[in-house]
Design a protein around this motif. Structure first.
Motif, PDB file in Angstrom:
ATOM      1  N   GLY A  15     -11.535 -16.789   2.225  1.00  0.00           N
ATOM      2  CA  GLY A  15     -12.804 -17.322   2.704  1.00  0.00           C
ATOM      3  C   GLY A  15     -12.669 -18.235   3.898  1.00  0.00           C
ATOM      4  N   GLY A  16     -11.464 -18.654   4.182  1.00  0.00           N
ATOM      5  CA  GLY A  16     -11.240 -19.591   5.275  1.00  0.00           C
ATOM      6  C   GLY A  16     -11.048 -18.901   6.608  1.00  0.00           C
ATOM      7  N   PRO A  17     -10.993 -19.701   7.694  1.00  0.00           N
ATOM      8  CA  PRO A  17     -10.777 -19.175   9.030  1.00  0.00           C
ATOM      9  C   PRO A  17      -9.348 -19.416   9.522  1.00  0.00           C
ATOM     10  N   LEU A  18      -8.987 -18.635  10.519  1.00  0.00           N
ATOM     11  CA  LEU A  18      -7.697 -18.824  11.173  1.00  0.00           C
ATOM     12  C   LEU A  18      -7.782 -18.196  12.556  1.00  0.00           C
ATOM     13  N   GLY A  19      -7.184 -18.846  13.538  1.00  0.00           N
ATOM     14  CA  GLY A  19      -7.202 -18.322  14.893  1.00  0.00           C
ATOM     15  C   GLY A  19      -5.805 -18.006  15.382  1.00  0.00           C
ATOM     16  N   LEU A  20      -5.646 -16.855  16.014  1.00  0.00           N
ATOM     17  CA  LEU A  20      -4.363 -16.436  16.553  1.00  0.00           C
ATOM     18  C   LEU A  20      -4.432 -16.393  18.077  1.00  0.00           C
ATOM     19  N   SER A  21      -3.284 -16.602  18.699  1.00  0.00           N
ATOM     20  CA  SER A  21      -3.174 -16.496  20.154  1.00  0.00           C
ATOM     21  C   SER A  21      -2.004 -15.608  20.510  1.00  0.00           C
ATOM     22  N   CYS A  22      -2.096 -14.962  21.650  1.00  0.00           N
ATOM     23  CA  CYS A  22      -1.003 -14.122  22.136  1.00  0.00           C
ATOM     24  C   CYS A  22      -0.883 -14.323  23.632  1.00  0.00           C
ATOM     25  N   LEU A  86     -11.616 -14.783   5.565  1.00  0.00           N
ATOM     26  CA  LEU A  86     -10.381 -14.047   5.314  1.00  0.00           C
ATOM     27  C   LEU A  86     -10.271 -13.623   3.853  1.00  0.00           C
ATOM     28  N   LYS A  87      -9.635 -12.481   3.665  1.00  0.00           N
ATOM     29  CA  LYS A  87      -9.432 -11.914   2.340  1.00  0.00           C
ATOM     30  C   LYS A  87      -7.931 -11.742   2.097  1.00  0.00           C
ATOM     31  N   PRO A  88      -7.520 -11.702   0.835  1.00  0.00           N
ATOM     32  CA  PRO A  88      -6.093 -11.458   0.563  1.00  0.00           C
ATOM     33  C   PRO A  88      -5.578 -10.180   1.225  1.00  0.00           C
ATOM     34  N   ASP A  89      -6.430  -9.169   1.370  1.00  0.00           N
ATOM     35  CA  ASP A  89      -6.025  -7.916   2.016  1.00  0.00           C
ATOM     36  C   ASP A  89      -5.723  -8.076   3.500  1.00  0.00           C
ATOM     37  N   ASP A  90      -6.104  -9.212   4.070  1.00  0.00           N
ATOM     38  CA  ASP A  90      -5.792  -9.477   5.477  1.00  0.00           C
ATOM     39  C   ASP A  90      -4.363  -9.997   5.648  1.00  0.00           C
ATOM     40  N   THR A  91      -3.687 -10.263   4.550  1.00  0.00           N
ATOM     41  CA  THR A  91      -2.306 -10.727   4.615  1.00  0.00           C
ATOM     42  C   THR A  91      -1.436  -9.691   5.305  1.00  0.00           C
ATOM     43  N   ALA A  92      -0.749 -10.102   6.358  1.00  0.00           N
ATOM     44  CA  ALA A  92       0.065  -9.181   7.159  1.00  0.00           C
ATOM     45  C   ALA A  92       0.756  -9.964   8.265  1.00  0.00           C
ATOM     46  N   VAL A  93       1.672  -9.290   8.941  1.00  0.00           N
ATOM     47  CA  VAL A  93       2.194  -9.821  10.195  1.00  0.00           C
ATOM     48  C   VAL A  93       1.314  -9.255  11.308  1.00  0.00           C
ATOM     49  N   TYR A  94       0.825 -10.144  12.147  1.00  0.00           N
ATOM     50  CA  TYR A  94      -0.092  -9.756  13.218  1.00  0.00           C
ATOM     51  C   TYR A  94       0.650  -9.738  14.558  1.00  0.00           C
ATOM     52  N   TYR A  95       0.420  -8.680  15.308  1.00  0.00           N
ATOM     53  CA  TYR A  95       1.039  -8.488  16.616  1.00  0.00           C
ATOM     54  C   TYR A  95      -0.050  -8.213  17.655  1.00  0.00           C
ATOM     55  N   GLN A 116       7.602 -10.927  18.021  1.00  0.00           N
ATOM     56  CA  GLN A 116       8.008 -11.224  16.636  1.00  0.00           C
ATOM     57  C   GLN A 116       6.823 -11.150  15.689  1.00  0.00           C
ATOM     58  N   GLY A 117       5.634 -11.258  16.231  1.00  0.00           N
ATOM     59  CA  GLY A 117       4.458 -11.285  15.379  1.00  0.00           C
ATOM     60  C   GLY A 117       4.269 -12.663  14.756  1.00  0.00           C
ATOM     61  N   THR A 118       3.156 -12.831  14.095  1.00  0.00           N
ATOM     62  CA  THR A 118       2.877 -14.083  13.403  1.00  0.00           C
ATOM     63  C   THR A 118       2.338 -13.747  12.009  1.00  0.00           C
ATOM     64  N   GLN A 119       2.907 -14.395  11.008  1.00  0.00           N
ATOM     65  CA  GLN A 119       2.557 -14.092   9.624  1.00  0.00           C
ATOM     66  C   GLN A 119       1.248 -14.776   9.242  1.00  0.00           C
ATOM     67  N   VAL A 120       0.354 -13.995   8.665  1.00  0.00           N
ATOM     68  CA  VAL A 120      -0.886 -14.519   8.093  1.00  0.00           C
ATOM     69  C   VAL A 120      -0.869 -14.211   6.611  1.00  0.00           C
ATOM     70  N   THR A 121      -1.005 -15.254   5.817  1.00  0.00           N
ATOM     71  CA  THR A 121      -1.016 -15.096   4.368  1.00  0.00           C
ATOM     72  C   THR A 121      -2.301 -15.697   3.831  1.00  0.00           C
ATOM     73  N   VAL A 122      -3.066 -14.885   3.121  1.00  0.00           N
ATOM     74  CA  VAL A 122      -4.335 -15.334   2.558  1.00  0.00           C
ATOM     75  C   VAL A 122      -4.192 -15.388   1.048  1.00  0.00           C
ATOM     76  N   SER A 123      -4.359 -16.565   0.484  1.00  0.00           N
ATOM     77  CA  SER A 123      -4.221 -16.742  -0.961  1.00  0.00           C
ATOM     78  C   SER A 123      -5.581 -16.594  -1.634  1.00  0.00           C
ATOM     79  N   SER A 124      -5.541 -16.049  -2.833  1.00  0.00           N
ATOM     80  CA  SER A 124      -6.797 -15.827  -3.574  1.00  0.00           C
ATOM     81  C   SER A 124      -7.168 -17.031  -4.401  1.00  0.00           C
TER      82      SER A 124
END
Length: 124
Positions: A15-22, A86-95, A116-124
């Motif tokens: 349910g929370g937010p997160l921002g990625l940069s590349c 965010l949902k637990p299914d969004d857990t992944a390494v993002y590139y 290298q990507g960046t790890q996103v982990t969403v906990s339930s």
């Protein structure tokens, strides 16, 4: 070849937010489409969001539509991914990577070296 460095991942509650940069270097990226991909163990890397060089056209996978927003700042050679609800299914390494068009990105035809990507982990 273009080098890409992803950042901003972390652990977040569902349910929370997160921002990625590349950040891209090695080539001017302003005339290319850019995209965010994600990969989980045992699965192929999949495109989740893409943006055309002009910034006027975007594409999202059905699984993230309405929750993720891709944007770019060509002056900084940087592409962003704002992830909300965010949902637990969004857990992944993002590139991130770039391509000639959104169509080629969807076919995983990319022009940059994978970072290298960046790890996103969403906990339930």
């Amino acid at each position: 070849q273009v080098q890409l460095v992803e950042s901003g991942g972390g652990l977040v509650q569902a349910g929370g937010p997160l921002g990625l940069s590349c950040a891209a270097s090695g080539r001017t990226v302003s005339r290319y489409a850019m995209g965010w991909f994600r990969q989980t163990p045992g699965k192929e890397r999949e495109l989740v969001a893409a943006i055309l060089w002009s910034g006027g056209l975007t594409w999202y996978a059905d699984s993230v539509k309405g929750r993720f927003t891709i944007s770019r700042d060509d002056a900084k050679s940087t592409v962003y991914l704002q992830m909300n609800s965010l949902k637990p299914d969004d857990t992944a390494v993002y590139y991130c990577n770039l391509g000639l068009s959104i169509t080629t990105l969807r076919a995983s035809i990319v022009l940059g070296s994978w970072g290298q990507g960046t790890q996103v982990t969403v906990s339930s």
